[in-house]
Design an enzyme around this catalytic site. Structure first.
Site, PDB file in Angstrom:
ATOM      1  N   VAL A   1     -69.074 -30.320  -3.430  1.00 26.47           N
ATOM      2  CA  VAL A   1     -68.337 -31.553  -3.735  1.00 26.47           C
ATOM      3  C   VAL A   1     -66.841 -31.355  -3.489  1.00 26.47           C
ATOM      4  CG1 VAL A   1     -67.934 -33.374  -5.422  1.00 26.47           C
ATOM      5  CG2 VAL A   1     -70.051 -32.036  -5.513  1.00 26.47           C
ATOM      6  N   SER A   2     -66.285 -32.176  -2.623  1.00 32.51           N
ATOM      7  CA  SER A   2     -64.874 -32.089  -2.249  1.00 32.51           C
ATOM      8  C   SER A   2     -64.099 -33.281  -2.801  1.00 32.51           C
ATOM      9  CB  SER A   2     -64.738 -32.057  -0.720  1.00 32.51           C
ATOM     10  OG  SER A   2     -63.390 -32.217  -0.343  1.00 32.51           O
ATOM     11  N   PRO A   3     -62.855 -33.058  -3.256  1.00 38.76           N
ATOM     12  CA  PRO A   3     -62.013 -34.176  -3.686  1.00 38.76           C
ATOM     13  C   PRO A   3     -61.322 -34.872  -2.513  1.00 38.76           C
ATOM     14  CG  PRO A   3     -60.789 -32.155  -3.948  1.00 38.76           C
ATOM     15  CD  PRO A   3     -62.160 -31.760  -3.423  1.00 38.76           C
TER      16      PRO A   3
END
Length: 714
Positions: free
Chosen positions: A285-287
């Protein structure tokens, strides 16, 4: 616990060039303790890349000397937020200390002392209270950075979920029964601490640290008594400008060690509201929610490999504030903060029930895993594949690798074999991963990777926290949560049901990189290539957590603890030298102005700065103090309005040979982005620091302030 703000490699991106050069805002350890009769749990949320086995070992030794067996390895959890903008050098395995040039005692000591103090403060502030739970979805705070690997999971499994990331935030609200006042809140939500890039050199809690700062300040401003605010009589603009023009820079002055603490805006006396944003199954999960694009063409990166024309270094994710990474950090932090406020304000579901905990240690290099059909497979000694070297869209890796690679060219194979050629057993066990770095079979000068890992379950009524020592991908986390919940319901004799809530606390108690699903492992993107113990790693976790869950559900305390992890503190090597003495130019004192604030007036959103002659900030970390302050004149006094724990203040350091420069003298630049809501008035920038004349001389302290300047309201 902010740690050394100069010249120490940051933990996360494994980038030799990313060394600390100042502070954006400070790092914190935040803890809650819940006690019910003889049972208790303590959970610490750490603004750091991850927990460390050595940190856990030394912390438990300190707690034992204070409290005996009250706090122990079973009921204490230490969980990292996974910021990639904190000082490294505090983990005990070689793999994680290469770029930090070995162990960094100053980093380690700052962390373990902060964790200890957070637990001590929580312990000393124990009081009768209530806990409320709430949950809701956070919008647009994370995307899947390996979507092609996620698609390898079975279609019928993927169909159960609306998105390829978990959007649920779970919040606990702590309330003092006597006063009825809220005293804290902890949340769990999965998004990487990579809003700040691999080129950033300012210490930062990244988006989760920002969310915590916003939340705590929001609560403070909404619960501030009228007697605690400063009142001023607003003067006409011309009068303020004239007043500011008379205030000249102070020049460098000697001061006491505690002077900077008096200029701290938020005094840490243990009574402040605590807001923590904890990490979860964050693996993929990347911001950087705008997606990944090629630096050369601006087009989207290759879907399967996250590269551009075969070059992984050109493919970089974009945050919502692109190209401003600090704005991206702020936005992703605000999205978590705003959801937390909403959940906090509406939390009415009170937690009741048992407090309990379980922990076991497992040798993850050699677990027999029983699959469906009673087929038995094994986990492997730790190893990293070529996809690991490729890095991710959050931080590209080494040229010549791509995510999804299952082959190594002859050059890198020669390099690998020169370091350690993997055994045939390891080669076969890790397939389809090709072994690039055989960390599980490397023991010189000491262990390169962990073999023995803790898994832990904490129960707080109907909330069950799974402490995992790594980064589970979205689907891996879902499978683990479902397996544990099903086990609790089946063996809990009615104590657990569909209302039982399971959260994963990622990067907890130690660190062992990633955990991908068996299907994701087939593609060998970054997360799979970094799944250390082979294709059946997740199955091993699920199997062993189910055993632990059965024990918890049945109330069986006779759990075999397993082999203890090693304490490698006596083996650590340190190659980063401490500063050996600083001096200022002839005729100049530390704290003197080199470049003063430009003439104002200024308004909200304007940026202004001043540069001071300074010394290396590693001489004293000024813990619970500040290197930078923005002071406002009130009568004949200067009152601290902002400091280096504010999102709007930047402390930047440059010095001898830092960043490859040959400048002989140290410089500190204090920058202030005039904050929204800043009062009109006369201000100045103030710097604090410490220095030694030589390595063995005593530490001296200094301060200096800029000329006055005016802030006006539109």
């Amino acid at each position: 616990m902010t740690g050394p703000a100069a010249g120490v490699n940051m933990m996360g991106y494994a980038n030799f060039q990313q060394v600390t050069g100042g502070i954006h805002f400070r790092l914190r350890a935040r803890a809650f303790i819940v006690v019910d009769g003889p049972s208790r749990i303590a959970f610490v949320n750490l603004d750091a890349g991850m927990a460390s086995q050595l940190l856990t070992i030394k912390l438990l030794q300190r707690l034992k000397s204070r409290y005996g067996e009250l706090y122990n390895e079973e009921n204490v959890a230490i969980s990292g937020t996974h910021t990639h903008a904190g000082p490294g050098g505090y983990l005990q395995y070689v793999t994680y200390s290469v770029t930090s040039l070995g162990f960094v005692p100053q980093s380690f000591d700052a962390l373990v002392s902060a964790i200890e103090l957070s637990i001590v403060q929580a312990h000393e502030n124990l009081k009768p209270g209530s806990i409320f739970i709430n949950a809701g979805d956070v919008e647009n705070a994370g995307i899947n950075r390996s979507p092609s690997a996620y698609l390898f999971n079975p279609p019928e499994e993927r169909a159960k979920y609306p998105t390829n990331v978990d959007t649920l935030m779970t919040l606990l609200k702590f309330v003092d029964d006597k006063s009825g006042k809220s005293i804290g809140a902890f949340t769990w939500f999965a998004t990487h601490g990579t809003s700040m890039s691999r080129d950033n050199k300012l210490i930062s809690g990244d988006n989760k640290g920002a969310a915590a700062r916003f939340f705590e300040d929001w609560f403070s401003s909404n619960n501030q008594s009228s007697t605690s605010t400063h009142t001023t009589t607003l003067k006409p603009s011309r009068s303020l400008l004239k007043q500011a023009s008379r205030i000249k820079a102070t020049g460098g002055q000697e001061c006491s060690k505690t002077e900077s603490q008096r200029c701290k805006v938020r005094k840490n006396d243990g009574s402040r509201f605590v807001g923590a944003f904890c990490q979860s199954n964050v693996g993929d999960v990347s911001p950087n929610v705008l997606g990944a694009f090629c630096l050369d063409s601006g087009k989207p990166c290759d879907f399967n490999h996250s590269s551009c024309h075969g070059d992984d270094q050109l493919c970089v994710g974009r945050g919502p504030g692109y190209p401003d990474e600090i704005l991206s950090t702020k936005i992703i932090g605000q999205r978590q903060f705003q959801k937390a406020v909403e959940l906090f304000s509406s939390a009415e579901d009170e937690i009741t029930g048992k407090i309990d905990s379980r922990l076991v240690y497992l040798n993850f290099t050699d677990i027999d895993v029983v699959l469906d059909g009673n087929r038995v497979v094994k986990t492997c000694p730790a190893a990293l594949g070529p996809g690991f070297a490729a890095g991710t869209t959050d931080g590209p890796g080494v040229f010549g690798f791509q995510q999804g690679d299952t082959e190594i060219n002859e050059f890198w194979k020669t390099v690998r074999d020169a370091i350690k050629e993997p055994s045939q057993y390891q080669v076969d066990c890790q397939k389809p991963k090709t072994v690039l770095l055989d960390t599980g079979e490397m023991f010189w000068p000491y262990d390169w990777a962990p073999a023995i890992l803790p898994i832990q379950i904490l129960r707080l009524g109907k909330l069950v926290i799974l402490s995992v020592p790594g980064e589970f991908t979205t689907m891996a986390g879902r499978r683990l949560r479902e397996a544990v919940k099903e086990t609790l319901i089946n063996y809990g004799n009615g104590e657990f049901n569909n209302d039982t809530q399971i959260v994963i606390a990622g990067l907890t108690n130690t660190y062992s990189q990633y955990v991908a699903t068996f299907e994701e492992y087939e593609q060998q993107r970054y997360e799979a290539a970094s799944t250390l113990y082979g294709p059946h790693t997740l199955s091993a976790y699920i199997q062993e957590f189910k055993k632990l869950a059965q024990s918890l559900a049945r109330g069986d305390n006779n759990v075999v603890r397993g082999p203890s992890p090693p304490d490698l503190s006596s083996h650590q090597l340190t190659f980063l030298q401490d500063p050996a003495g600083d001096s200022a130019p002839a005729g100049v004192k530390f704290g003197d102005i080199k470049q003063d604030v430009k003439d104002g007036p200024f308004k909200e959103g304007d940026r202004l700065n001043a540069t001071f002659w300074s010394a290396n900030p590693r001489y004293d970390l000024l813990t619970e103090g500040t290197f930078a302050a923005v002071e406002m004149q009130q009568g004949d006094q200067w009152i601290p309005a902002y400091d280096d724990d504010d999102f709007c203040v930047y402390f930047k350091w440059d010095g001898p040979f830092y960043n490859g420069k040959s400048t002989y003298y140290g410089l500190a630049t204090i920058e202030w982005e005039v904050a929204q809501g800043a009062s009109a008035g006369v201000y100045r920038l103030r710097h604090f620091g410490a220095f030694k004349v030589s390595k063995d001389s005593p530490i001296s302290y200094f301060t200096g302030a800029s000329s006055g300047f005016t802030v006006l309201k539109d």
